[in-house]
Structure formats: C-alpha cells, structure tokens
Design a protein around this motif. Structure first.
Motif, short mmCIF file in Angstrom:
data_model
loop_
_atom_site.label_atom_id
_atom_site.label_comp_id
_atom_site.label_asym_id
_atom_site.label_seq_id
_atom_site.Cartn_x
_atom_site.Cartn_y
_atom_site.Cartn_z
N UNK A 85 0.84 -1.20 0.00
CA UNK A 85 0.00 0.00 0.00
C UNK A 85 0.88 1.25 0.00
N UNK A 86 1.90 1.25 0.84
CA UNK A 86 2.77 2.41 0.96
C UNK A 86 3.48 2.73 -0.35
N UNK A 87 4.01 1.71 -1.01
CA UNK A 87 4.71 1.92 -2.28
C UNK A 87 3.72 2.33 -3.37
N UNK A 118 0.61 6.92 9.64
CA UNK A 118 0.51 8.38 9.53
C UNK A 118 -0.61 8.80 8.59
N UNK A 119 -0.84 8.00 7.55
CA UNK A 119 -1.91 8.31 6.58
C UNK A 119 -3.28 7.86 7.07
N UNK A 120 -3.33 7.16 8.20
CA UNK A 120 -4.60 6.69 8.74
C UNK A 120 -5.14 5.45 8.05
N UNK A 121 -4.27 4.75 7.32
CA UNK A 121 -4.72 3.56 6.59
C UNK A 121 -4.78 2.34 7.49
N UNK A 122 -3.78 2.19 8.34
CA UNK A 122 -3.75 1.06 9.27
C UNK A 122 -3.91 1.56 10.68
N UNK A 123 -4.70 0.83 11.45
CA UNK A 123 -4.82 1.08 12.87
C UNK A 123 -4.40 -0.17 13.62
N UNK A 124 -4.34 -0.07 14.89
CA UNK A 124 -3.98 -1.22 15.71
C UNK A 124 -5.20 -1.98 16.19
N UNK A 125 -4.93 -3.07 16.88
CA UNK A 125 -6.03 -3.83 17.47
C UNK A 125 -6.49 -3.13 18.75
N UNK A 126 -7.37 -3.78 19.49
CA UNK A 126 -7.92 -3.15 20.69
C UNK A 126 -6.87 -2.88 21.77
N UNK A 127 -5.69 -3.50 21.66
CA UNK A 127 -4.60 -3.27 22.62
C UNK A 127 -3.53 -2.34 22.06
N UNK A 137 -6.79 -9.99 7.19
CA UNK A 137 -8.07 -10.60 6.86
C UNK A 137 -8.70 -9.89 5.66
N UNK A 138 -9.71 -10.52 5.11
CA UNK A 138 -10.42 -9.92 3.98
C UNK A 138 -11.15 -8.65 4.41
N UNK A 139 -11.70 -8.63 5.63
CA UNK A 139 -12.37 -7.43 6.13
C UNK A 139 -11.37 -6.29 6.30
N UNK A 140 -10.21 -6.58 6.88
CA UNK A 140 -9.18 -5.55 7.04
C UNK A 140 -8.72 -5.03 5.68
N UNK A 141 -8.56 -5.94 4.73
CA UNK A 141 -8.12 -5.55 3.39
C UNK A 141 -9.14 -4.61 2.74
N UNK A 142 -10.41 -4.95 2.85
CA UNK A 142 -11.45 -4.09 2.28
C UNK A 142 -11.39 -2.71 2.91
N UNK A 143 -11.22 -2.65 4.22
CA UNK A 143 -11.16 -1.36 4.91
C UNK A 143 -9.96 -0.54 4.48
N UNK A 144 -8.78 -1.14 4.45
CA UNK A 144 -7.59 -0.34 4.11
C UNK A 144 -7.61 0.10 2.65
N UNK A 145 -8.22 -0.72 1.79
CA UNK A 145 -8.31 -0.32 0.38
C UNK A 145 -9.22 0.90 0.21
#
Length: 151
Positions: A85-87, A118-127, A137-145
């Motif tokens: 994603x970054x590249x 920094x771009x707000x594309x990836x976040x962390x888990x609840x911890x 996961x497929x859900x995470x992939x859909x979100x970041x896309x």
C-alpha cells in the motif's frame, strides 16, 4: 473485493499474496490487461492475477523471495500489505506514535508501516498492537483499500 466461492465474503479469512495484488490494482484503477509476461518462477501464465502481479512487480510494489518466486498462494502478512500500500500510494509520512508491538515489526517494514499509520490507513487492534506477522483478513483488506483510495 469480490466474494469467494458460494457467494461468501469470508470477512475473517486470510488474503493470499496473489489476491492482495489483484485487489490493490483494482483499487488503483490500473488496466493490467497488457501485462502478460510472468515475472516470477511460480506465477503461471494462466494465473488469474498474472496482470496484477506483473504490474506490481514492474512498479516495485512487490518483490520475490530472492529465489525468483512470488509465493502467490501464501497468506499476506499485515507488514507485507503495508509495504504494498505504501509503495503503491507513494506514502512518505511519518509519525512519532508507534504501535505497542513496534519491536516486532521487521526492520524492512518499519517505514512502510509508519507511513500507513501516519496516513490513517492502518490502525492497531484493541490493545494498540499492529500484529505485523499476522495474516491480514479480507475485512481488514477491504477497509484499508477504501481508506487508501483517498490518499
């Protein structure tokens, strides 16, 4: 993002390296139909994602394993996804806010993960962990896309 067999989305299912390349080029809106030469030993000429993989290889978005293989059927990890994603989006941002498991992120991936955070594309888990070696996961992939489309 298309569904899997039997019209299932399978939100918690892992994403292969092949499918991530395909989803990424779709998100970018790239016409990959002209990419017909396989750039890796283990990507066959009839692979449904050949064009996407070849485009990503030609543009430095993906690399092989050092032995000329792409490992298309392997699950893509979160740090590998961050690199792609970054590249692809030419992200250069940085942040001082680190994930709690920052020490577990591979050195080669730290800049990519940081740029995506920094771009707000990836976040962390609840911890507050990134879980760099975990399959995305497929859900995470859909979100970041969807988020990356606007970056």
């Amino acid at each position: 993002v298309n569904g899997k067999e039997n019209s299932r989305f399978d939100p918690e299912g892992a994403v292969s390296r092949r499918d991530f390349a395909l989803m990424l080029t779709r998100m970018l809106g790239v016409d990959v139909s002209g990419y017909t030469n396989t750039p890796f030993n283990d990507v066959k000429a009839d692979d449904y994602a050949l064009g996407a993989i070849a485009y990503c290889a030609e543009n430095g978005i993906v690399g092989g394993d050092g032995k000329g293989n792409f490992l298309p059927g392997d699950s893509i990890t979160r740090e590998e996804a961050a690199k792609m994603i970054s590249v692809a989006k030419e992200l250069t941002g940085t942040t001082t806010e680190k994930f709690k498991d920052d020490a577990k992120i591979s050195n080669w991936a730290k800049g990519y993960v940081d740029a995506c955070k920094a771009a707000g594309i990836f976040g962390g888990d609840e911890k507050g962990n990134f879980n760099p070696k975990s399959p995305i996961t497929r859900a995470e992939t859909a979100k970041i896309m969807v988020v990356a489309m606007d970056k």
